[in-house]
Design an enzyme around this catalytic site. Structure first.
Site, PDB file in Angstrom:
ATOM      1  CG  HIS A   1      -0.019   0.191   2.460  1.00  0.00           C
ATOM      2  ND1 HIS A   1       0.314   1.159   3.264  1.00  0.00           N
ATOM      3  CD2 HIS A   1       0.261  -0.992   3.075  1.00  0.00           C
ATOM      4  CE1 HIS A   1       1.087   0.902   4.138  1.00  0.00           C
ATOM      5  NE2 HIS A   1       0.995  -0.387   4.391  1.00  0.00           N
TER       6      HIS A   1
ATOM      7  CG  HIS B   1      12.649  -3.788 -14.037  1.00  0.00           C
ATOM      8  ND1 HIS B   1      13.180  -4.450 -15.211  1.00  0.00           N
ATOM      9  CD2 HIS B   1      11.559  -4.798 -13.757  1.00  0.00           C
ATOM     10  CE1 HIS B   1      12.952  -5.766 -15.156  1.00  0.00           C
ATOM     11  NE2 HIS B   1      12.202  -5.959 -14.292  1.00  0.00           N
TER      12      HIS B   1
HETATM   13  C1  COA Z   1      23.962  -5.550  -8.133  1.00  0.00           C
HETATM   14  C2  COA Z   1      24.356  -5.844  -9.744  1.00  0.00           C
HETATM   15  C3  COA Z   1      23.844  -4.922 -10.640  1.00  0.00           C
HETATM   16  C4  COA Z   1      25.951  -5.487  -9.889  1.00  0.00           C
HETATM   17  O1  COA Z   1      26.244  -6.128 -11.134  1.00  0.00           O
HETATM   18  P1  COA Z   1      27.694  -5.430 -11.229  1.00  0.00           P
HETATM   19  O2  COA Z   1      27.860  -3.871 -11.672  1.00  0.00           O
HETATM   20  O3  COA Z   1      28.005  -6.260 -12.910  1.00  0.00           O
HETATM   21  O4  COA Z   1      28.659  -5.802 -10.268  1.00  0.00           O
HETATM   22  P2  COA Z   1      29.589  -7.142 -10.139  1.00  0.00           P
HETATM   23  O5  COA Z   1      28.857  -8.343 -10.392  1.00  0.00           O
HETATM   24  O6  COA Z   1      30.949  -6.910 -10.668  1.00  0.00           O
HETATM   25  O7  COA Z   1      29.646  -7.108  -8.389  1.00  0.00           O
HETATM   26  C5  COA Z   1      30.299  -6.191  -7.499  1.00  0.00           C
HETATM   27  C6  COA Z   1      30.408  -6.684  -6.134  1.00  0.00           C
HETATM   28  O8  COA Z   1      29.022  -6.657  -5.941  1.00  0.00           O
HETATM   29  C7  COA Z   1      28.725  -8.047  -5.457  1.00  0.00           C
HETATM   30  N1  COA Z   1      27.482  -8.555  -5.920  1.00  0.00           N
HETATM   31  C8  COA Z   1      26.900  -8.360  -7.027  1.00  0.00           C
HETATM   32  N2  COA Z   1      25.662  -8.414  -6.952  1.00  0.00           N
HETATM   33  C9  COA Z   1      25.145  -8.680  -5.867  1.00  0.00           C
HETATM   34  C10 COA Z   1      23.994  -8.950  -5.156  1.00  0.00           C
HETATM   35  N3  COA Z   1      22.938  -9.165  -5.858  1.00  0.00           N
HETATM   36  N4  COA Z   1      23.861  -9.162  -3.742  1.00  0.00           N
HETATM   37  C11 COA Z   1      25.183  -9.396  -3.195  1.00  0.00           C
HETATM   38  N5  COA Z   1      26.067  -8.945  -3.526  1.00  0.00           N
HETATM   39  C12 COA Z   1      26.215  -8.583  -4.996  1.00  0.00           C
HETATM   40  C13 COA Z   1      29.777  -9.071  -6.194  1.00  0.00           C
HETATM   41  O9  COA Z   1      29.996 -10.209  -5.461  1.00  0.00           O
HETATM   42  C14 COA Z   1      31.064  -8.140  -6.098  1.00  0.00           C
HETATM   43  O10 COA Z   1      31.632  -8.146  -5.075  1.00  0.00           O
HETATM   44  P3  COA Z   1      33.078  -8.146  -4.726  1.00  0.00           P
HETATM   45  O11 COA Z   1      33.552  -6.863  -5.352  1.00  0.00           O
HETATM   46  O12 COA Z   1      33.337  -8.325  -3.353  1.00  0.00           O
HETATM   47  O13 COA Z   1      33.497  -9.103  -5.638  1.00  0.00           O
HETATM   48  C15 COA Z   1      23.877  -7.292 -10.245  1.00  0.00           C
HETATM   49  O14 COA Z   1      24.592  -8.523  -9.580  1.00  0.00           O
HETATM   50  C16 COA Z   1      22.374  -7.494  -9.884  1.00  0.00           C
HETATM   51  O15 COA Z   1      22.166  -7.933  -8.896  1.00  0.00           O
HETATM   52  N6  COA Z   1      21.402  -7.129 -10.811  1.00  0.00           N
HETATM   53  C17 COA Z   1      20.135  -7.015 -10.714  1.00  0.00           C
HETATM   54  C18 COA Z   1      19.623  -8.037 -11.755  1.00  0.00           C
HETATM   55  C19 COA Z   1      18.271  -8.096 -11.606  1.00  0.00           C
HETATM   56  O16 COA Z   1      17.310  -8.523 -10.508  1.00  0.00           O
HETATM   57  N7  COA Z   1      17.281  -8.034 -12.755  1.00  0.00           N
HETATM   58  C20 COA Z   1      15.850  -8.021 -12.664  1.00  0.00           C
HETATM   59  C21 COA Z   1      15.508  -8.089 -14.227  1.00  0.00           C
HETATM   60  S1  COA Z   1      15.314  -9.699 -14.625  1.00  0.00           S
END
Ligand code: COA
Length: 196
Positions: free
Chosen positions: A125, A134
């Site tokens: 709510h 998104h």
């Molecule tokens: C958060 C996010 C954007 C980071 O992506 P990125 O910029 O490519 O970053 P990286 O994968 O290089 O990760 C950077 C750091 O964050 C950590 N990390 C990445 N995603 C994480 C998550 N979801 N939860 C916890 N830690 C995360 C990685 O382990 C890494 O840690 P380190 O530096 O200690 O090794 C991505 O992992 C994510 O979760 N995207 C969301 C996707 C999603 O749900 N989309 C929905 C549409 S379908």
């Protein structure tokens, strides 16, 4: 209805329209030769002169790309709302919105233009969700949450009640957001912290 986009998210939008009994007249895509959404006779670059009376939904998952396309189209905007989604009668959703299978939006929410509320996401709510945001699959916004324009709330995340998330943020998948998030921040984890 026309769809702009012919990739994975567009397949979901086509599925929603099919389930809603809405015919897809044509698909526009800037890269149509590489489209993965197939089976439609009419697939080409965007052209404002094609089917000008038909409404259009932009089926592009990336928030910034969706916003760029919205700036250039001249068709009127449609909506794609799956019949299994529940939207409270007191809630308002904007044009261009896509609400996917089993999503729930509770009372007195304001959900902006071109927002995606993805599969089984929950918006409780009194939430306010900005244009081009998104809310990812299975994510939960508890009550009174604000999400800024163009922000992605990643799959399975939980945002606690009353939290405010700025514009153009990314909330990593599976995060638990326990404090406000400033504009442009990328956060992840439990509790969610800025990763860079
Ligand atoms: C958060 C996010 C954007 C980071 O992506 P990125 O910029 O490519 O970053 P990286 O994968 O290089 O990760 C950077 C750091 O964050 C950590 N990390 C990445 N995603 C994480 C998550 N979801 N939860 C916890 N830690 C995360 C990685 O382990 C890494 O840690 P380190 O530096 O200690 O090794 C991505 O992992 C994510 O979760 N995207 C969301 C996707 C999603 O749900 N989309 C929905 C549409 S379908």
């Amino acid at each position: 209805m026309l769809i702009y986009g012919a990739g994975g998210h567009a397949k979901v939008v086509a599925s929603i329209l099919l389930a809603s009994g809405v015919q897809v007249t044509g698909i526009f895509d800037d890269n149509w030769r590489h489209a993965t959404l197939r089976g439609y006779d009419f697939l080409c670059d965007y052209n404002a002169g094609y089917f000008p009376a038909q409404p259009l939904v932009i089926a592009i998952g990336n928030n910034h790309d969706r916003r760029k396309v919205a700036e250039k189209i001249s068709h009127s905007l449609g909506q794609a709302i799956h019949p299994s989604a529940m939207i409270d009668a007191t809630t308002r959703v904007g044009p261009g919105i896509v609400i996917v299978h089993n999503a729930v939006i509770q009372a007195d929410c304001r959900v902006g233009n071109h927002v995606i509320v993805n599969t089984a996401a929950i918006i409780d709510h009194d939430c306010i969700v900005g244009d081009f945001a998104h809310i990812g699959p299975g994510a939960t916004l508890c009550g009174d949450v604000c999400v800024g324009e163009c922000t992605l709330v990643g799959a399975g995340s939980v945002v606690l009640p009353g939290i405010s998330i700025g514009k153009e943020c990314v909330i990593g998948a599976g995060s638990i957001v326990v404090s406000d998030v400033p504009d442009y921040a990328k956060v992840a984890g439990n509790p969610a912290r800025i990763i860079y």
